[in-house]
Motif scaffolding. Sequence first.
Motif, PDB file in Angstrom:
ATOM      1  N   LEU A  91       0.828  -1.201   0.000  1.00  0.00           N
ATOM      2  CA  LEU A  91       0.000   0.000   0.000  1.00  0.00           C
ATOM      3  C   LEU A  91       0.864   1.252   0.000  1.00  0.00           C
ATOM      4  N   ALA A  92       1.923   1.266   0.770  1.00  0.00           N
ATOM      5  CA  ALA A  92       2.815   2.427   0.810  1.00  0.00           C
ATOM      6  C   ALA A  92       3.475   2.646  -0.550  1.00  0.00           C
ATOM      7  N   LEU A  93       3.928   1.576  -1.186  1.00  0.00           N
ATOM      8  CA  LEU A  93       4.533   1.714  -2.513  1.00  0.00           C
ATOM      9  C   LEU A  93       3.510   2.172  -3.548  1.00  0.00           C
ATOM     10  N   GLY A  94       2.293   1.658  -3.443  1.00  0.00           N
ATOM     11  CA  GLY A  94       1.242   2.065  -4.374  1.00  0.00           C
ATOM     12  C   GLY A  94       0.907   3.536  -4.247  1.00  0.00           C
ATOM     13  N   VAL A  95       0.793   4.021  -3.019  1.00  0.00           N
ATOM     14  CA  VAL A  95       0.493   5.435  -2.800  1.00  0.00           C
ATOM     15  C   VAL A  95       1.641   6.302  -3.310  1.00  0.00           C
ATOM     16  N   ALA A  96       2.870   5.901  -3.027  1.00  0.00           N
ATOM     17  CA  ALA A  96       4.032   6.666  -3.501  1.00  0.00           C
ATOM     18  C   ALA A  96       4.067   6.704  -5.025  1.00  0.00           C
ATOM     19  N   LEU A  97       3.745   5.597  -5.666  1.00  0.00           N
ATOM     20  CA  LEU A  97       3.735   5.533  -7.120  1.00  0.00           C
ATOM     21  C   LEU A  97       2.660   6.450  -7.705  1.00  0.00           C
ATOM     22  N   VAL A  98       1.472   6.412  -7.138  1.00  0.00           N
ATOM     23  CA  VAL A  98       0.385   7.264  -7.630  1.00  0.00           C
ATOM     24  C   VAL A  98       0.735   8.738  -7.470  1.00  0.00           C
ATOM     25  N   LEU A  99       1.284   9.102  -6.320  1.00  0.00           N
ATOM     26  CA  LEU A  99       1.636  10.500  -6.089  1.00  0.00           C
ATOM     27  C   LEU A  99       2.763  10.966  -7.010  1.00  0.00           C
ATOM     28  N   SER A 100       3.749  10.122  -7.241  1.00  0.00           N
ATOM     29  CA  SER A 100       4.859  10.532  -8.099  1.00  0.00           C
ATOM     30  C   SER A 100       4.436  10.625  -9.560  1.00  0.00           C
ATOM     31  N   ILE A 101       3.585   9.743 -10.014  1.00  0.00           N
ATOM     32  CA  ILE A 101       3.087   9.835 -11.392  1.00  0.00           C
ATOM     33  C   ILE A 101       2.244  11.090 -11.560  1.00  0.00           C
ATOM     34  N   GLY A 102       1.417  11.385 -10.577  1.00  0.00           N
ATOM     35  CA  GLY A 102       0.608  12.609 -10.635  1.00  0.00           C
ATOM     36  C   GLY A 102       1.478  13.858 -10.673  1.00  0.00           C
ATOM     37  N   ALA A 103       2.528  13.880  -9.870  1.00  0.00           N
ATOM     38  CA  ALA A 103       3.429  15.033  -9.863  1.00  0.00           C
ATOM     39  C   ALA A 103       4.144  15.179 -11.201  1.00  0.00           C
ATOM     40  N   ALA A 104       4.576  14.067 -11.786  1.00  0.00           N
ATOM     41  CA  ALA A 104       5.260  14.117 -13.072  1.00  0.00           C
ATOM     42  C   ALA A 104       4.320  14.618 -14.171  1.00  0.00           C
ATOM     43  N   LEU A 105       3.080  14.186 -14.144  1.00  0.00           N
ATOM     44  CA  LEU A 105       2.112  14.645 -15.141  1.00  0.00           C
ATOM     45  C   LEU A 105       1.796  16.127 -14.973  1.00  0.00           C
ATOM     46  N   ARG A 106       1.656  16.583 -13.727  1.00  0.00           N
ATOM     47  CA  ARG A 106       1.416  18.011 -13.496  1.00  0.00           C
ATOM     48  C   ARG A 106       2.602  18.848 -13.931  1.00  0.00           C
ATOM     49  N   LEU A 107       3.807  18.366 -13.689  1.00  0.00           N
ATOM     50  CA  LEU A 107       5.009  19.090 -14.090  1.00  0.00           C
ATOM     51  C   LEU A 107       5.083  19.210 -15.605  1.00  0.00           C
ATOM     52  N   ARG A 108       4.788  18.137 -16.303  1.00  0.00           N
ATOM     53  CA  ARG A 108       4.808  18.170 -17.776  1.00  0.00           C
ATOM     54  C   ARG A 108       3.774  19.150 -18.312  1.00  0.00           C
ATOM     55  N   ARG A 109       2.562  19.110 -17.732  1.00  0.00           N
ATOM     56  CA  ARG A 109       1.502  20.010 -18.175  1.00  0.00           C
ATOM     57  C   ARG A 109       1.867  21.461 -17.914  1.00  0.00           C
ATOM     58  N   ASP A 110       2.417  21.735 -16.731  1.00  0.00           N
ATOM     59  CA  ASP A 110       2.748  23.115 -16.386  1.00  0.00           C
ATOM     60  C   ASP A 110       3.925  23.650 -17.189  1.00  0.00           C
ATOM     61  N   ARG A 111       4.886  22.788 -17.536  1.00  0.00           N
ATOM     62  CA  ARG A 111       5.982  23.242 -18.398  1.00  0.00           C
ATOM     63  C   ARG A 111       5.459  23.610 -19.779  1.00  0.00           C
ATOM     64  N   ALA A 112       4.520  22.828 -20.290  1.00  0.00           N
ATOM     65  CA  ALA A 112       3.937  23.140 -21.592  1.00  0.00           C
ATOM     66  C   ALA A 112       3.145  24.445 -21.526  1.00  0.00           C
TER      67      ALA A 112
END
Length: 56
Positions: free
Chosen positions: A13-34
Amino acid sequence: MTHLPYILASYGLALGVALVLSIGAALRLRRDRARLAALEATRGGTPRRGHAGGLA
């Protein structure tokens, strides 16, 4: 009775939550850079690279 299933579930569960949060952050970063690049293009600015004001 062993505690192994609960321990594995908590780690999973801890790894799953960390994975979801990091993917979300990476997607937000890509969107905001664009969005920043589009904003700078409409204002006639030069795209920034790094934190040194375009020098890096």
